[in-house]
Design a protein around this motif. Structure first.
Motif, short mmCIF file in Angstrom:
data_model
loop_
_atom_site.label_atom_id
_atom_site.label_comp_id
_atom_site.label_asym_id
_atom_site.label_seq_id
_atom_site.Cartn_x
_atom_site.Cartn_y
_atom_site.Cartn_z
N VAL A 171 10.14 2.27 2.27
CA VAL A 171 11.35 1.51 2.65
C VAL A 171 11.22 1.00 4.08
CG1 VAL A 171 13.85 1.63 2.94
CG2 VAL A 171 12.75 2.86 1.04
N GLY A 172 10.73 1.86 4.97
CA GLY A 172 10.56 1.44 6.36
C GLY A 172 9.56 0.31 6.51
N SER A 173 8.49 0.35 5.75
CA SER A 173 7.52 -0.75 5.83
C SER A 173 8.10 -2.02 5.24
CB SER A 173 6.22 -0.35 5.13
OG SER A 173 6.42 -0.11 3.76
N ASP A 174 9.01 -1.88 4.28
CA ASP A 174 9.73 -3.05 3.76
C ASP A 174 10.60 -3.65 4.86
OD1 ASP A 174 10.46 -4.91 1.86
OD2 ASP A 174 12.01 -3.66 0.94
N ALA A 175 11.22 -2.80 5.66
CA ALA A 175 12.03 -3.29 6.78
C ALA A 175 11.15 -3.99 7.82
CB ALA A 175 12.78 -2.13 7.42
N ASN A 176 9.98 -3.44 8.10
CA ASN A 176 9.05 -4.12 9.01
C ASN A 176 8.63 -5.47 8.45
OD1 ASN A 176 9.13 -2.02 10.81
ND2 ASN A 176 7.20 -1.09 10.12
N HIS A 177 8.48 -5.52 7.14
CA HIS A 177 8.18 -6.80 6.49
C HIS A 177 9.30 -7.80 6.74
CE1 HIS A 177 7.95 -9.10 2.42
NE2 HIS A 177 7.23 -9.72 3.34
N ALA A 178 10.53 -7.33 6.71
CA ALA A 178 11.67 -8.22 6.99
C ALA A 178 11.60 -8.78 8.40
CB ALA A 178 12.98 -7.47 6.78
N LEU A 179 11.26 -7.94 9.37
CA LEU A 179 11.16 -8.42 10.74
C LEU A 179 10.01 -9.42 10.89
CD1 LEU A 179 11.78 -5.14 12.78
CD2 LEU A 179 13.42 -6.78 11.82
N ALA A 180 8.94 -9.23 10.13
CA ALA A 180 7.84 -10.21 10.17
C ALA A 180 8.28 -11.53 9.56
CB ALA A 180 6.63 -9.65 9.43
N ALA A 209 0.82 -1.21 0.00
CA ALA A 209 0.00 0.00 0.00
C ALA A 209 0.86 1.26 0.00
CB ALA A 209 -0.93 -0.01 1.21
N TYR A 210 1.90 1.28 0.81
CA TYR A 210 2.80 2.44 0.82
C TYR A 210 3.51 2.59 -0.53
CZ TYR A 210 2.68 4.21 5.62
OH TYR A 210 2.31 4.82 6.79
N ARG A 211 3.90 1.48 -1.11
CA ARG A 211 4.58 1.54 -2.42
C ARG A 211 3.65 2.13 -3.48
NH1 ARG A 211 6.14 -4.18 -4.30
NH2 ARG A 211 3.90 -4.18 -4.68
N ASP A 212 2.38 1.71 -3.45
CA ASP A 212 1.41 2.23 -4.42
C ASP A 212 1.12 3.71 -4.19
OD1 ASP A 212 1.26 -0.30 -5.46
OD2 ASP A 212 -0.61 -0.83 -4.45
#
Length: 909
Positions: A841-850, A828-831
Motif C-alpha cells: 500500500v505504501g509503495s502504491d502511495a509513492n506511485h501516486a506521488l510519482a 514487486a511488493y504486490r507480488d
C-alpha cells in the motif's frame, strides 16, 4: 630487365587507399592481397576483422569507412562469424551500409560461394580460389576497377593456394574451428621473436582443451610462411622417430635407414635445403622420449603436450578452455538448433572444454533432447553424456580420460588416491588444506605434507588438475578438477569403496568447521566448506557426524546473504533429518531455526509462520517455563509476524521473548541483547520511534561492551541507532553517526555484504534529510544496481532500496524515470507480499506521488484515494503511515507544493 620487387607498376596511379578487411582464418590471403596492391602503387593497410559479438554489425562495417578510401572485404568462412551472426543479420547490415556508402565497398571471396550470405553475394565478390596467382591478381584488380596487368617482380608472400615445397602428416582443417585469435597470434609472435636455434613453443593443457586443433589451425593459417611443414604424432616415441625419419627423402637426403633420423635433424639445423621449416610434435607427453627429435636452426617447432615437465626445456604456453563467447559461437556452429541462451548454459555446465562442447553439442543437434533435460542428467551425476565423435577426434572424451586415469592409477598410486578424494568433493576448486585434514586409511598420504604435495604436483604436471594458488610459489594451495573429469573419476571408484572415501571426506569437513559462523573472520573457511557438504554425503550420514558443519554453514549462508544456496541445503537437510530424527530433536529444532531465517530473508513470511507456529506450540505444550528453545522459537515467530504486518502480535511476543531472555540469559547475555534489538524493531514498525530509539541506544552500548565495537551485531545496533535518530528528527546527529557506521561496515564486512547495503541505504536517507538530495540520489541509484546484482531485483532488501531510490529520483532527478521505478516497486511488493500488506500500500502511495510529479494530478488523487483506506485497514487509523497518507491526500487535493508531501519508507523487518 625485370622490375625490382616492391616497386610501383608504371601504369597504376599512386596514392589510392584500399583498406583490406580480413578475418583470422584467411590471414595469408590478406598478406598476399596487400602485397599485390602495394606493388601497384596503392596504400593497402590490413584490417583484422573480429568485432565483438555484442557489437552491432552495421556499426562494425560502417566503422571501416573511417580510414578513408575504399574498403575491400575478403570474404572467408570466418569473416561471417558463424555461430555469432546469422545470414539475415549480414544481409541487412551489408544492404544498409553499402547503400549508405555507395562505391566505397568491394569484395573478394576465398571460400566456397555456397558459404556466402545473399547480401554478400550481391556485392559480386571476385572468387580468388579458382585459378593460380596471376589469374587471382587480375580478378582482384578488376574488382577494384584497376587495370588488370599483374605487377612484375618477385618476392613477397607466397600465394595462399601454393603449398609448401614439403608437407606431410598435417590434419585436415577443422571447418568448425572457432575463436582463439589472440592465442594464435601469440604463438606466431613467440616463434618469430625467438632466438635463432631456440624457436620452440610448447602448448600445454588438459586432454580435450584443443591443443591439437590449435596447432593444426596454426599450420593452416601460417603455412605460406614455411617451405617445409612436417607433422609428427609424438604420443609414442617409436612411431615419432619413424615419422621424423620419413622426412629424409622429402628433403632429398640420401642415407641409409639407420642414418635417416640423424640426417633429418642435422639438415633442419643447417637449414639446407630449406631454412623456413615448421615441425609439429603432437601429443608429446614424455619430453625425455622425444627430446632428441627437437632440431635447432632457423625453423620453428610447435609441441603439444599434457605434461608440464616441458618447462625444464622450454617456456610453456598454457592452452585454456574457451572463453564463454567462443564457447557459445562454437556450440551454435556445431548445433544450429540451439539458441544462444541454451549454448551459454551448456557451455557453463561443461566448463567451456572444447572437446566436450564438440561431442555433446553434436549429439544434441541430432537428437530431440532439450538442453534442460541434458543438464538435469548432468546435475544428477551421470557421465552417460551422449556424444558423437568427429573425424578429427575419433575418441570420446570419456575414452581419452579413462585411458589417462588408468595410467595414473598404475604408475602413481598416491596421486590416484588424492584424485579420488578430490572427486568425492564438489566440482571446482578443492583447498589442499581440506585434503590435508583427511585421515583414516588415507593418513599416510594426506597426513604427510611432503607426500601430499608430490601427489598434487604430479596431477598438475600432467594437466589432470589445475593449480589454483600456491602459498610460497612451490606448494600447491588448491586444485581445480573439471566437473566431467570428476564424474569419470567418481564413477571409477568401486561401489563398495565409495563410502570409505566419503566417510573420510566428511570427517575432514567436520574437522575444518571453525565452530563460530557468527564471526566474520571464519567466513572464508565456511565459504570453502559449504560447497562440499552435499557431494560428500553429509546429509545422508548420521547427523551426529555431520550436523555441526551443516548447521554452521546454514548460519553462514544466512549471515552473508547467500539465501538461495542456504535454502537448497536446508530443504535437503529437512527431508533427510525427518527420516532420521524425532520431531523435537535438538538438531531438528536448530535446522528449523536456520531454515526459517533463510526463508524470512527472502520475504517468505507466511511459509515461516507455517513452520514456526506449530513448533512453538509443541514446545509450549511440553514445558511449563520458557527455556532457550522456546525463546528462540518465539523470537522466530515474532519476526514472521513483523513480516506479515501483524505488528501488535509481534510486539507482544517480542516483549515475552525479552522478559524470558533476561531471566534465562541475564541482562547482558547475547541472546538478551538480540531480543532487545528485536523489540525495538517491533516498536518502530508501530510508529513508536522515540521508545525504539532509546532501546536501540541501550542495545548499542551493551553490545559495544559485550561483543566489542567491530562485531557485526554491534554495527547493526549502530545502524538502528542512526535510523532512530533520523526518524526522530535529529538529522545532523544521524548523518554523522551513519557515515561512521557505513565506513565500519565497508571495512569490516566488505562492500557486498547485505548489512553493508543496509548501512549504505540508511546513509543515503540521512543525506537526503540533511538536504544533500543529489548526492543521496546518486548513492542510492548505485546501491540499487549493486543490490539487484547481488541479491536480485525482487529481494526484500533490494525492494527497500528501490523504494528510496524512486523517491529520491522524483525529488531531484527525472520524474518519468521515477514513475517507472515507482510502478515497478509497487508491482514487486504486490507480488511478494500481496495487495493488502502495508509495504504494498505504501509503495502504491509513492506511485501516486510519482504520478503527481509528472503532472498527472487526477491519477495521483485516484491512487491516493485507494491507498488511504487500505492503509487504515492494514495498520490502523492512528499509525504514522496512515496519518502521512492522509496528509498527502489533503495536500494533493489542496495542490500544495511537492516539498510538503511525505513519501512512504519501508523499514527493516
Amino acid at each position: 630487365m625485370a622490375q625490382p620487387a616492391g616497386t610501383t607498376h608504371p601504369q597504376q596511379p599512386t596514392g589510392l587507399r584500399v583498406t583490406v578487411s580480413v578475418a583470422g582464418d584467411s590471414r595469408a590471403w590478406g598478406d598476399w592481397i596487400t602485397d599485390r596492391l602495394e606493388r601497384h602503387g596503392l596504400r593497402a593497410p590490413l584490417h583484422h576483422w573480429d568485432p565483438p559479438a555484442a557489437m552491432d554489425l552495421r556499426s562494425a562495417l560502417a566503422g571501416l569507412t573511417l580510414s578513408g578510401g575504399r574498403i575491400l572485404l575478403v570474404f572467408s568462412t570466418g569473416y561471417f562469424q558463424p555461430g555469432v551472426r546469422t545470414g539475415r543479420e549480414w544481409d541487412a547490415a551489408l544492404a544498409a551500409v553499402t547503400a549508405a556508402y555507395p562505391g566505397r565497398f568491394a569484395a573478394v571471396s576465398v571460400t566456397d560461394p555456397g558459404n556466402l550470405p545473399a547480401g554478400a553475394a550481391a556485392l559480386g565478390p571476385a572468387q580468388l580460389t579458382e585459378a593460380g596467382a596471376h589469374h587471382a591478381e587480375r580478378l582482384l584488380l578488376r574488382r577494384l576497377g584497376l587495370p588488370d596487368t599483374p605487377a612484375p617482380g618477385t618476392g613477397g608472400p607466397r600465394f595462399p593456394l601454393d603449398a609448401p615445397a614439403v608437407r606431410g602428416g598435417v590434419p585436415r582443417r577443422n571447418p568448425r574451428f572457432t575463436g582463439r585469435a589472440a592465442l594464435l597470434a601469440h604463438i606466431h609472435r613467440r616463434l618469430e621473436r625467438s632466438v635463432r636455434g631456440a624457436a620452440v613453443c610448447t602448448l600445454v593443457g588438459m586432454a580435450g582443451v584443443g591443443k591439437t586443433q590449435l596447432a593444426a589451425e596454426y599450420v593452416h593459417r601460417f603455412a605460406t610462411e614455411y617451405d617445409v611443414v612436417w607433422w609428427v604424432n609424438a604420443a609414442r616415441a617409436d612411431r615419432a622417430r619413424r615419422k621424423m625419419a620419413a622426412l629424409a627423402p622429402e628433403l632429398g637426403l640420401r642415407t641409409g635407414p639407420a642414418e635417416r633420423l640423424g640426417a633429418v635433424v642435422d639438415a633442419l639445423r643447417r637449414g639446407e635445403p630449406y631454412r623456413r621449416w615448421l615441425l609439429v610434435l603432437d601429443g608429446a607427453d614424455d619430453p625425455a622420449a622425444v627430446a632428441d627429435l627437437l632440431p635447432s636452426g632457423s625453423g620453428h617447432t610447435l609441441v603439444t603436450s599434457r605434461n608440464r615437465a616441458w618447462d625444464t626445456h622450454h617456456t610453456l604456453l598454457p592452452v585454456p578452455v574457451y572463453g564463454r563467447p567462443e564457447s557459445v559461437a562454437f556450440v551454435r556452429r556445431r548445433a544450429p538448433r540451439l539458441t544462444a541462451a541454451d549454448a551459454d548454459r551448456l557451455a557453463a555446465a561443461l566448463e567451456d572444454l572444447p572437446l566436450l562442447l564438440d561431442q555433446t553439442a553434436g549429439w544434441l543437434n541430432d537428437s530431440d533432447m532439450s538442453v534442460d533435460r541434458y543438464l538435469r542428467l548432468l546435475e544428477g551425476g551421470t557421465t552417460d553424456a551422449r556424444t558423437v565423435v568427429a573425424d578429427d577426434y575419433p575418441k570420446t572424451f570419456a575414452e581419452v580420460w579413462t585411458t589417462l586415469l588408468d595410467r595414473i592409477a598404475e604408475t602413481a598410486p598416491d596421486a590416484a588416491e588424492v584424485l579420488r578424494l578430490c572427486a568425492v568433493l564438489a566440482p571446482g576448486t578443492v583447498p589442499v588444506a581440506l585434503l590435508a585434514r583427511i585421515r583414516g586409511d588415507f593418513t599416510p598420504v594426506t597426513g604427510d605434507p611432503r607426500r601430499l604435495q608430490e601427489a598434487l604436483r604430479l596431477l598438475v604436471r600432467h594437466s589432470i588438475v589445475e593449480a589454483t594458488g600456491s602459498a610460497d610459489g612451490t606448494e600447491v594451495a588448491g586444485v581445480h578438477l573439471h566437473r566431467m573429469v570428476r564424474l569419470l573419476v567418481r564413477e571409477g571408484i568401486p561401489v563398495p569403496e565409495r563410502e570409505r572415501y566419503a566417510r573420510a571426506v566428511r570427517g575432514a569437513l567436520a574437522a575444518a568447521d571453525p565452530g563460530h559462523p557468527d564471526d566474520p573472520a571464519h567466513w572464508p573457511a565456511y565459504a570453502a566448506l559449504l560447497p562440499h557438504l552435499l557431494p560428500a554425503g553429509a546429509l545422508d550420514a548420521d547427523p551426529a557426524e555431520t550436523a555441526a558443519p551443516v548447521l554452521h554453514c546454514l548460519r553462514y549462508a544466512y549471515l552473508t546473504g547467500i539465501q538461495d544456496t542456504g535454502l537448497a541445503l536446508a530443504r535437503r537437510a529437512a527431508l533427510t533429518w525427518e527420516r532420521l530424527l524425532p520431531e523435537d530433536h535438538p538438531y531438528r529444532l536448530d535446522l528449523l531455526h536456520a531454515h526459517t531465517n533463510l526463508l524470512r530473508a527472502t520475504g517468505q513470511y507466511a511459509a515461516c509462520e507455517a513452520l514456526d507456529r506449530p513448533a512453538l506450540e509443541r514446545l509450549l505444550g511440553r514445558r511449563d517455563t520458557p527455556d532457550a528453545e522456546i525463546l528462540r522459537a518465539a523470537a522466530g515467530l515474532a519476526a514472521d509476524l513483523r513480516g506479515l504486518a501483524r505488528y501488535q502480535e509481534a510486539l507482544e511476543l517480542s516483549r515475552y521473548v525479552l522478559d524470558g531472555s533476561r531471566q534465562t540469559f541475564g541482562e547482558r547475555g547475547a541472546r538478551t541483547l538480540e531480543a532487545q534489538n528485536n523489540l525495538a524493531v517491533s516498536l518502530r514498525l508501530l510508529g513508536a520511534h522515540d521508545e525504539a530509539a532509546e532501546l536501540d541506544l541501550q542495545t548499542l552500548r551493551a553490545r559495544r561492551e559485550v561483543l566489542g565495537p567491530d562485531h557485526p551485531w554491534t554495527l547493526y545496533s549502530a545502524l538502528h541507532h542512526a535510523t532512530g535518530l533520523r526518524l526522530t528528527g535529529r538529522i545532523d546527529q544521524a548523518l554523522e553517526t551513519q557515515e561512521r557506521n557505513a565506513r565500519a561496515h565497508h571495512r569490516l564486512l566488505g562492500a557486498d555484504h547485505p548489512q553493508t547495503l543496509r548501512a549504505a541505504h540508511n546513509l543515503a536517507l540521512c543525506r537526503r534529510g540533511a538536504g544533500q538530495g543529489d548526492r543521496a540520489r546518486q548513492g542510492m541509484a548505485a546501491l540499487l544496481e549493486r543490490s539487484a546484482l547481488l541479491l536480485g531485483r525482487r529481494d526484500p532488501l533490494t525492494l527497500m532500496i528501490a523504494s528510496g531510490a524512486g523517491c529520491l529520483e522524483r525529488e531531484s532527478g527525472d520524474p518519468e524515470r521515477a514513475l517507472a521505478m515507482a510502478e515497478d516497486t509497487y508491482r514487486a511488493y504486490r507480488d511478494l507480499l500481496g495487495p493488502a500488506h502495508p509495504y504494498t500500500v505504501g509503495s502504491d502511495a509513492n506511485h501516486a506521488l510519482a504520478l503527481l510529479a509528472t503532472g498527472d494530478r487526477a491519477a495521483a488523487l485516484s491512487t491516493l484515494a485507494r491507498a488511504l483506506p487500505a492503509m487504515e485497514i492494514a495498520v490502523g487509523p492512528g499509525h504514522p503511515w496512515t496519518l502521512a497518507l492522509a496528509h498527502d491526500t489533503r495536500a494533493t487535493e489542496a495542490d500544495l507544493p511537492p516539498y510538503q508531501l511525505r513519501d512512504f519508507e519501508p523499514l527493516t523487518i
